[in-house]
Design a protein around this motif. Structure first.
Motif, mmCIF file in Angstrom:
data_model
loop_
_atom_site.group_PDB
_atom_site.id
_atom_site.type_symbol
_atom_site.label_atom_id
_atom_site.label_comp_id
_atom_site.label_asym_id
_atom_site.label_seq_id
_atom_site.Cartn_x
_atom_site.Cartn_y
_atom_site.Cartn_z
ATOM 1 N N HIS A 276 0.877 -1.217 0.059
ATOM 2 C CA HIS A 276 -0.155 0.055 0.030
ATOM 3 C C HIS A 276 0.840 1.406 0.033
ATOM 4 C CE1 HIS A 276 -3.665 2.573 0.875
ATOM 5 N NE2 HIS A 276 -2.916 3.185 1.954
ATOM 6 N N VAL A 277 2.117 1.130 0.780
ATOM 7 C CA VAL A 277 2.980 2.482 0.809
ATOM 8 C C VAL A 277 4.105 2.325 -0.161
ATOM 9 C CG1 VAL A 277 2.261 2.809 3.298
ATOM 10 C CG2 VAL A 277 4.234 1.431 2.535
ATOM 11 N N GLY A 278 3.872 1.472 -1.249
ATOM 12 C CA GLY A 278 4.986 1.628 -2.208
ATOM 13 C C GLY A 278 5.690 0.492 -2.711
ATOM 14 N N MET A 279 5.464 -0.477 -1.883
ATOM 15 C CA MET A 279 6.602 -1.788 -2.351
ATOM 16 C C MET A 279 5.884 -2.460 -3.714
ATOM 17 S SD MET A 279 9.118 -3.675 -1.222
ATOM 18 C CE MET A 279 9.822 -5.146 -1.228
ATOM 19 N N PRO A 280 6.813 -2.389 -4.572
ATOM 20 C CA PRO A 280 6.661 -3.078 -5.933
ATOM 21 C C PRO A 280 6.145 -4.186 -5.882
ATOM 22 C CG PRO A 280 8.656 -1.678 -5.973
ATOM 23 C CD PRO A 280 8.513 -1.941 -4.357
ATOM 24 N N THR A 281 5.060 -4.659 -6.431
ATOM 25 C CA THR A 281 4.339 -6.009 -6.571
ATOM 26 C C THR A 281 5.446 -6.956 -6.844
ATOM 27 O OG1 THR A 281 2.344 -4.982 -7.294
ATOM 28 C CG2 THR A 281 2.523 -7.341 -7.555
ATOM 29 N N GLY B 78 6.168 -13.790 -10.154
ATOM 30 C CA GLY B 78 5.680 -12.534 -9.511
ATOM 31 C C GLY B 78 6.407 -11.308 -10.199
ATOM 32 N N ILE B 79 7.508 -11.389 -10.401
ATOM 33 C CA ILE B 79 8.452 -10.284 -11.175
ATOM 34 C C ILE B 79 7.949 -10.393 -12.548
ATOM 35 C CG2 ILE B 79 10.709 -9.413 -11.837
ATOM 36 C CD1 ILE B 79 11.825 -10.491 -8.985
ATOM 37 N N GLY B 80 7.925 -11.442 -13.175
ATOM 38 C CA GLY B 80 7.616 -11.247 -14.677
ATOM 39 C C GLY B 80 6.292 -10.703 -14.921
ATOM 40 N N ALA B 81 5.392 -11.436 -14.091
ATOM 41 C CA ALA B 81 4.080 -10.965 -14.293
ATOM 42 C C ALA B 81 3.603 -9.342 -14.144
ATOM 43 C CB ALA B 81 3.132 -11.779 -13.548
ATOM 44 N N SER B 82 4.344 -8.830 -13.028
ATOM 45 C CA SER B 82 4.229 -7.579 -12.716
ATOM 46 C C SER B 82 5.223 -6.813 -13.721
ATOM 47 C CB SER B 82 5.065 -7.490 -11.310
ATOM 48 O OG SER B 82 4.555 -7.929 -10.351
ATOM 49 N N TRP B 83 6.063 -7.257 -14.372
ATOM 50 C CA TRP B 83 6.672 -6.344 -15.507
ATOM 51 C C TRP B 83 5.812 -6.355 -16.796
ATOM 52 C CZ3 TRP B 83 9.279 -8.923 -20.084
ATOM 53 C CH2 TRP B 83 9.894 -7.808 -20.829
ATOM 54 N N GLU C 89 6.258 -2.838 -14.064
ATOM 55 C CA GLU C 89 7.247 -2.576 -13.112
ATOM 56 C C GLU C 89 8.676 -3.029 -13.717
ATOM 57 O OE1 GLU C 89 4.596 -3.104 -9.173
ATOM 58 O OE2 GLU C 89 6.104 -4.683 -9.567
ATOM 59 N N GLU C 90 9.472 -2.132 -13.534
ATOM 60 C CA GLU C 90 11.010 -2.663 -13.932
ATOM 61 C C GLU C 90 11.854 -2.401 -12.898
ATOM 62 O OE1 GLU C 90 12.406 -0.579 -17.428
ATOM 63 O OE2 GLU C 90 10.607 -0.954 -18.488
ATOM 64 N N PRO C 91 12.302 -3.503 -12.027
ATOM 65 C CA PRO C 91 13.094 -3.481 -10.884
ATOM 66 C C PRO C 91 14.479 -3.324 -11.469
ATOM 67 C CG PRO C 91 12.485 -5.817 -11.567
ATOM 68 C CD PRO C 91 11.547 -4.690 -12.381
ATOM 69 N N SER C 92 15.259 -2.554 -10.328
ATOM 70 C CA SER C 92 16.410 -2.201 -10.665
ATOM 71 C C SER C 92 17.468 -3.570 -10.919
ATOM 72 C CB SER C 92 17.084 -1.226 -9.926
ATOM 73 O OG SER C 92 17.198 -1.844 -8.552
ATOM 74 N N VAL C 93 18.590 -3.401 -11.599
ATOM 75 C CA VAL C 93 19.373 -4.481 -11.683
ATOM 76 C C VAL C 93 20.122 -5.050 -10.246
ATOM 77 C CG1 VAL C 93 21.841 -5.294 -12.406
ATOM 78 C CG2 VAL C 93 20.261 -3.794 -13.931
ATOM 79 N N LEU C 94 20.140 -3.849 -9.366
ATOM 80 C CA LEU C 94 20.821 -4.391 -7.984
ATOM 81 C C LEU C 94 19.457 -5.172 -7.202
ATOM 82 C CD1 LEU C 94 23.296 -3.625 -6.666
ATOM 83 C CD2 LEU C 94 22.314 -1.693 -5.739
#
Length: 305
Positions: A81-86, A253-258, A263-268
């Motif tokens: 709710h406060v901003g954690m990427p899915t 989860g990351i693939g579906a969110s992308w 959502e594009e998570p950082s490389v780090l």
């Protein structure tokens, strides 16, 4: 493990990975604590009416329900709710595996093997990398909340193990009876008496239908179907053979969110996440497991997020 059962394990991975999209859809309309209460309330009603209560000590059922149900989902939904990427939420939540090992050693006096200690250190390094990366974006709080969700899940695992039920599916269903009232009280105190009701009455408009679809997915596919398949696999194979499938959930989860949420998570963050998963996998590498202990190993007894 047969090819059929491997396919069932991968099916659970997909169901639970997509669960995070359903959570995001729900949180786009409902307040987080009210949505968590609603998620369990829908399951609790038929359970109380039709499912006999498992014969386990009440205190361990409460520990299981308060840790897994209340703590995990209060912190996870709050974090998102406060901003954690899915997608990142699905990854950081894997911290529950090393947390479970630590609590098992502290509360159950389980001996830590060198591989588990090494895995814990690796997982901690990965979580530090993610935390540092998110801090650069002024978003450390959501990561901290998601880690607390993982810790709460681990506490629930300890309650599950101490309950030592020979009917794990029934125990899981009755765990869902515990969270609704505490979550509703939390919603009333934090979100106000009208926030949840207003979101419910407006659920046929705007983002409401998608949120209801997300709720239905979480209950029917994420919890009942996913947990049912997971429990069936744990009943047939050592937990150490089944549990590694859960480490694939963040990939979905990351693939579906992308794909869906862009959502594009950082490389780090991805590097840190890979380190967390590697460390979590190492903590679940076990020696030969006694048949009597298969259903009570430190591997997460998941209900699906």
């Amino acid at each position: 493990m047969t090819s059929r059962d491997r396919l069932l394990g991968l099916t659970v991975v997909v169901l639970w990975g997509l669960n995070f999209l359903a959570i995001r859809a729900g949180l786009d309309h409902f307040p987080p604590f009210f949505f968590a209460a609603l998620r369990f309330f829908v399951i609790a009603i038929p359970v109380v009416l039709f499912v006999p209560r498992p014969q386990v000590p009440l205190k361990w059922l409460l520990v299981y329900g308060l840790g897994f149900g209340v703590g995990q989902f209060a912190f996870l939904f709050w974090a998102m709710h406060v901003g954690m990427p899915t997608g990142l939420a699905s990854l950081v939540l894997q911290s529950s595996a090393p947390f479970t090992v630590v609590l098992g050693a502290a509360a159950l006096r389980e001996r830590l093997r060198p591989a588990q200690v090494g895995g814990l250190l690796v997982a901690m390094a990965g979580m530090t990398v993610i935390g540092w990366d998110r801090a650069q974006h002024a978003a450390l709080l959501p990561v901290a909340l998601t880690l607390l969700a993982g810790l709460s899940w681990a506490l629930g695992n300890i309650g599950n193990r101490k309950a030592a039920s020979d009917q794990p599916m029934r125990l899981m269903l009755w765990m869902c009876v515990i969270p609704p009232l505490p979550m509703l009280a939390l919603s009333l105190g934090v979100e106000g008496p009208s926030a949840g009701w207003d979101s419910l009455t407006s659920s046929l408009h705007g983002t409401g239908p998608l949120a209801l679809a997300g709720l239905a997915y979480i209950v029917i596919l994420g919890t009942v179907a996913g947990s049912g398949l997971w429990t069936a696999l744990l009943s047939r194979y050592p937990a150490g053979m089944v549990a590694p499938f859960s480490l694939l959930v963040p990939i979905v989860g990351i693939g579906a969110s992308w794909l869906v949420l862009h959502e594009e998570p950082s490389v780090l963050s991805l590097v840190g996440g890979a380190v967390v998963i590697a460390g979590a996998a190492a903590t679940q590498v076990s020696a030969k497991v006694r048949p009597s202990a298969l259903s009570h190993s430190p591997a997460p007894a998941r209900v699906g997020v």
